[in-house]
Design a protein around this motif. Sequence first.
Motif, PDB file in Angstrom:
ATOM      1  N   SER A 176      19.611 -14.261  -0.526  1.00 31.63           N
ATOM      2  CA  SER A 176      18.359 -13.873   0.130  1.00 31.63           C
ATOM      3  C   SER A 176      18.162 -12.381  -0.018  1.00 31.63           C
ATOM      4  O   SER A 176      19.117 -11.613  -0.146  1.00 31.63           O
ATOM      5  CB  SER A 176      18.402 -14.264   1.615  1.00 31.63           C
ATOM      6  OG  SER A 176      17.292 -13.712   2.304  1.00 31.63           O
ATOM      7  N   SER A 177      16.898 -11.979  -0.033  1.00 27.29           N
ATOM      8  CA  SER A 177      16.593 -10.548  -0.103  1.00 27.29           C
ATOM      9  C   SER A 177      16.415  -9.943   1.284  1.00 27.29           C
ATOM     10  O   SER A 177      16.301  -8.727   1.419  1.00 27.29           O
ATOM     11  CB  SER A 177      15.324 -10.320  -0.930  1.00 27.29           C
ATOM     12  OG  SER A 177      14.214 -10.988  -0.325  1.00 27.29           O
ATOM     13  N   ARG A 178      16.378 -10.786   2.308  1.00 26.20           N
ATOM     14  CA  ARG A 178      16.233 -10.285   3.676  1.00 26.20           C
ATOM     15  C   ARG A 178      17.606 -10.276   4.328  1.00 26.20           C
ATOM     16  O   ARG A 178      18.081 -11.264   4.891  1.00 26.20           O
ATOM     17  CB  ARG A 178      15.261 -11.162   4.480  1.00 26.20           C
ATOM     18  CG  ARG A 178      13.868 -11.216   3.886  1.00 26.20           C
ATOM     19  CD  ARG A 178      12.876 -11.796   4.878  1.00 26.20           C
ATOM     20  NE  ARG A 178      12.759 -10.979   6.072  1.00 26.20           N
ATOM     21  CZ  ARG A 178      12.732 -11.444   7.313  1.00 26.20           C
ATOM     22  NH1 ARG A 178      12.843 -12.749   7.529  1.00 26.20           N
ATOM     23  NH2 ARG A 178      12.611 -10.627   8.345  1.00 26.20           N
ATOM     24  N   MET A 179      18.256  -9.119   4.220  1.00 26.70           N
ATOM     25  CA  MET A 179      19.617  -8.980   4.732  1.00 26.70           C
ATOM     26  C   MET A 179      19.777  -7.666   5.473  1.00 26.70           C
ATOM     27  O   MET A 179      19.073  -6.682   5.187  1.00 26.70           O
ATOM     28  CB  MET A 179      20.652  -9.059   3.600  1.00 26.70           C
ATOM     29  CG  MET A 179      20.603 -10.331   2.780  1.00 26.70           C
ATOM     30  SD  MET A 179      22.039 -10.528   1.715  1.00 26.70           S
ATOM     31  CE  MET A 179      23.261 -11.048   2.919  1.00 26.70           C
ATOM     32  N   ALA A 180      20.689  -7.662   6.432  1.00 32.43           N
ATOM     33  CA  ALA A 180      21.078  -6.447   7.147  1.00 32.43           C
ATOM     34  C   ALA A 180      22.472  -6.034   6.687  1.00 32.43           C
ATOM     35  O   ALA A 180      23.249  -6.860   6.202  1.00 32.43           O
ATOM     36  CB  ALA A 180      21.064  -6.680   8.652  1.00 32.43           C
ATOM     37  N   LEU A 181      22.765  -4.743   6.817  1.00 38.78           N
ATOM     38  CA  LEU A 181      24.065  -4.217   6.392  1.00 38.78           C
ATOM     39  C   LEU A 181      24.715  -3.464   7.550  1.00 38.78           C
ATOM     40  O   LEU A 181      24.033  -2.753   8.306  1.00 38.78           O
ATOM     41  CB  LEU A 181      23.893  -3.295   5.196  1.00 38.78           C
ATOM     42  CG  LEU A 181      25.133  -2.512   4.715  1.00 38.78           C
ATOM     43  CD1 LEU A 181      25.135  -2.400   3.196  1.00 38.78           C
ATOM     44  CD2 LEU A 181      25.191  -1.101   5.333  1.00 38.78           C
ATOM     45  N   LEU A 182      26.047  -3.611   7.677  1.00 38.33           N
ATOM     46  CA  LEU A 182      26.825  -2.846   8.657  1.00 38.33           C
ATOM     47  C   LEU A 182      28.015  -2.242   7.925  1.00 38.33           C
ATOM     48  O   LEU A 182      28.685  -2.913   7.142  1.00 38.33           O
ATOM     49  CB  LEU A 182      27.339  -3.735   9.793  1.00 38.33           C
ATOM     50  CG  LEU A 182      26.306  -4.545  10.576  1.00 38.33           C
ATOM     51  CD1 LEU A 182      26.284  -5.983  10.070  1.00 38.33           C
ATOM     52  CD2 LEU A 182      26.612  -4.514  12.072  1.00 38.33           C
ATOM     53  N   ALA A 183      28.274  -0.957   8.164  1.00 43.11           N
ATOM     54  CA  ALA A 183      29.405  -0.265   7.547  1.00 43.11           C
ATOM     55  C   ALA A 183      30.050   0.631   8.589  1.00 43.11           C
ATOM     56  O   ALA A 183      29.353   1.406   9.255  1.00 43.11           O
ATOM     57  CB  ALA A 183      28.948   0.555   6.339  1.00 43.11           C
ATOM     58  N   VAL A 184      31.357   0.514   8.773  1.00 45.11           N
ATOM     59  CA  VAL A 184      32.074   1.303   9.778  1.00 45.11           C
ATOM     60  C   VAL A 184      33.215   2.045   9.103  1.00 45.11           C
ATOM     61  O   VAL A 184      33.792   1.566   8.118  1.00 45.11           O
ATOM     62  CB  VAL A 184      32.618   0.413  10.921  1.00 45.11           C
ATOM     63  CG1 VAL A 184      31.483  -0.319  11.617  1.00 45.11           C
ATOM     64  CG2 VAL A 184      33.643  -0.588  10.404  1.00 45.11           C
ATOM     65  N   PRO A 185      33.594   3.222   9.622  1.00 50.41           N
ATOM     66  CA  PRO A 185      34.695   3.979   9.018  1.00 50.41           C
ATOM     67  C   PRO A 185      36.049   3.488   9.501  1.00 50.41           C
ATOM     68  O   PRO A 185      36.190   2.981  10.618  1.00 50.41           O
ATOM     69  CB  PRO A 185      34.431   5.408   9.514  1.00 50.41           C
ATOM     70  CG  PRO A 185      33.754   5.224  10.835  1.00 50.41           C
ATOM     71  CD  PRO A 185      32.919   3.968  10.709  1.00 50.41           C
ATOM     72  N   ILE A 186      37.043   3.634   8.654  1.00 51.22           N
ATOM     73  CA  ILE A 186      38.440   3.401   9.025  1.00 51.22           C
ATOM     74  C   ILE A 186      39.124   4.760   8.953  1.00 51.22           C
ATOM     75  O   ILE A 186      39.254   5.342   7.874  1.00 51.22           O
ATOM     76  CB  ILE A 186      39.108   2.409   8.065  1.00 51.22           C
ATOM     77  CG1 ILE A 186      38.368   1.065   8.098  1.00 51.22           C
ATOM     78  CG2 ILE A 186      40.576   2.211   8.430  1.00 51.22           C
ATOM     79  CD1 ILE A 186      38.803   0.110   7.020  1.00 51.22           C
ATOM     80  N   ARG A 187      39.525   5.244  10.099  1.00 46.40           N
ATOM     81  CA  ARG A 187      40.047   6.606  10.171  1.00 46.40           C
ATOM     82  C   ARG A 187      41.544   6.633   9.919  1.00 46.40           C
ATOM     83  O   ARG A 187      42.241   5.632  10.071  1.00 46.40           O
ATOM     84  CB  ARG A 187      39.731   7.216  11.543  1.00 46.40           C
ATOM     85  CG  ARG A 187      38.241   7.222  11.848  1.00 46.40           C
ATOM     86  CD  ARG A 187      37.956   7.924  13.166  1.00 46.40           C
ATOM     87  NE  ARG A 187      36.539   7.830  13.512  1.00 46.40           N
ATOM     88  CZ  ARG A 187      35.590   8.589  12.998  1.00 46.40           C
ATOM     89  NH1 ARG A 187      35.909   9.517  12.114  1.00 46.40           N
ATOM     90  NH2 ARG A 187      34.334   8.435  13.350  1.00 46.40           N
TER      91      ARG A 187
END
Length: 570
Positions: A132-143
């Motif tokens: 699908s072209s309707r997507m959300a993205l989540l990105a978090v740091p690993i410290r």
Amino acid sequence: MQQDPATTFSTAPVASDEYHPLDAVCEAAKILTGAADPIAAMPSVLQMLASFMGLRHAALALLQEGGTPGGAAAVNPYVIAATTKGAVASPASCQAIPQRVARHVFRNGVSMVSRDLVSELGPEALPPGARSSRMALLAVPIRDQAHSQFVLGVLCAYRDHAGGAVRHLDTDLRVLNMIAAILEQSIRFRRNVARDRDRILQEARAAIHAAADVAGQGAPAQATPIAGIIGNSPAIKHVIAQIRKVAPTQAPVLLRGESGTGKELFASALHNLSPRRDKPFVKLNCAALSHSLLESELFGHEKGAFTGALAQKKGRFELADGGTLFLDEIGEISPEFQAKLLRILQEGEFERVGGSKTLHVDVRLITATNRDLEQAVASGSFRADLYFRICVVPISLPPLRERRTDIDMLAKGFLDRFNKRNGMDKKLSKEALEGLRACNFPGNVRELENCISRVATLSAGGVINADDLACHTNQCLSADLWRLQTGAASPIGGLAAGAIVLPVLGRRPEPAPVAEKPAALPVDADERAALVDAMERAGWVQAKAARLLGMTPRQIGYALKKHAIPIERF
């Protein structure tokens, strides 16, 4: 695009059979804390996010080391270390994580959420294989550490807008941050273990070099055999040389070898050749006692500590103060007791059972095992930090089948001992010695001693011939056991430390084919293997396995029948 949205859990209604964030965190913690290599375990975590929460195309990016080829040429060079398809490192250009997103998180150390990926970052930001072209993205740091500004990795996942699932983004972000924190702690723990291992190995090398220097000053004594150790084969000479080098030091020694190779005899030799020879040599078989009795035996107890404790008792550590303590079958102790043993090895102090006074001891520790401790560490049944404490100087004792030239000397020595005890004067014929040399002796030196005692007792004349041996009359159980051995399993159990007789853990025997029934139709091997893996991870609970595979319990039940997979019952 927004950064660090509110981390409160969403109050929107969630179907319990479709969205399980708490289960996801628990499963991720189990996988990462129990894995020998947390990075290699990340594909399972990413697949679990898809099954429990519907987060698709998850990926992990890790910063490259400075010495990696091509790493120094770019700013924040990184690789895709894990995806749902595996843990093979891929270049950043594979687009598992949009490069703009990864570099932003690496540089600023803040989480990023895009509710509409295409409109905010363009269609090129969609993950490979997106439906699908309707997507959300989540990105978090690993410290690098909990409060460090240095970012060593980025954890990213995508959510499809279908079904209004975008309402879960706040909770998704919270869960990803939790998993990133667990991964950071797992990586840090493995780094600390590796650092301790390197330090201990350096200390061991220094101790061995120092011992070699001392031994080199008295080279003529090296040729002198050790009392009680019989043999002149190259394998046994190598072990004796190691014993002489290590004995003058204080380094802990781990004796490794099959049952019956004489681990207690070599431990005694280490003590008698050390500066502690005039102090006590105390020994204990750890496999012979339960957890509670083992604690009392090693640490002692105070009067009234438990039912039957009528007086104060000193433990083996206290009795061995200034001398040597030998712990046989160290691989059999429980995980709970491993933590208690680790403390005394690190600090040299302990309390008796039921007591509050801290006691200090100076003990040189020698341990022995016939188990594969590396496999036990990898499976989580043996603590890695304890392993590195006891395995400073490992010495492998050869099985008797690898030192056949010593069999004549050993057999004659055991027969002389038998003659003295029983007032006899029996001898071994040349043919009998040749027959003994042809045996494999899975029980090693102990089995050879028993064999000599048995044949000397049952033989009629003063000379023991080959026909008197049990293996020549088809009465030798060890010969039958040896023939039944395979490279994957052994009926002898834990006798050996090598692959030839060590049973492979976690492998179930295949069911025997039934001749009367027609052969089953061929099935998809990959599908069957994935199904068995999911059932094992879920503890053979079909509903839980269904969540892991993104299926319904009814589909799981149908698949189990289709592939004829028997259900494990606990």
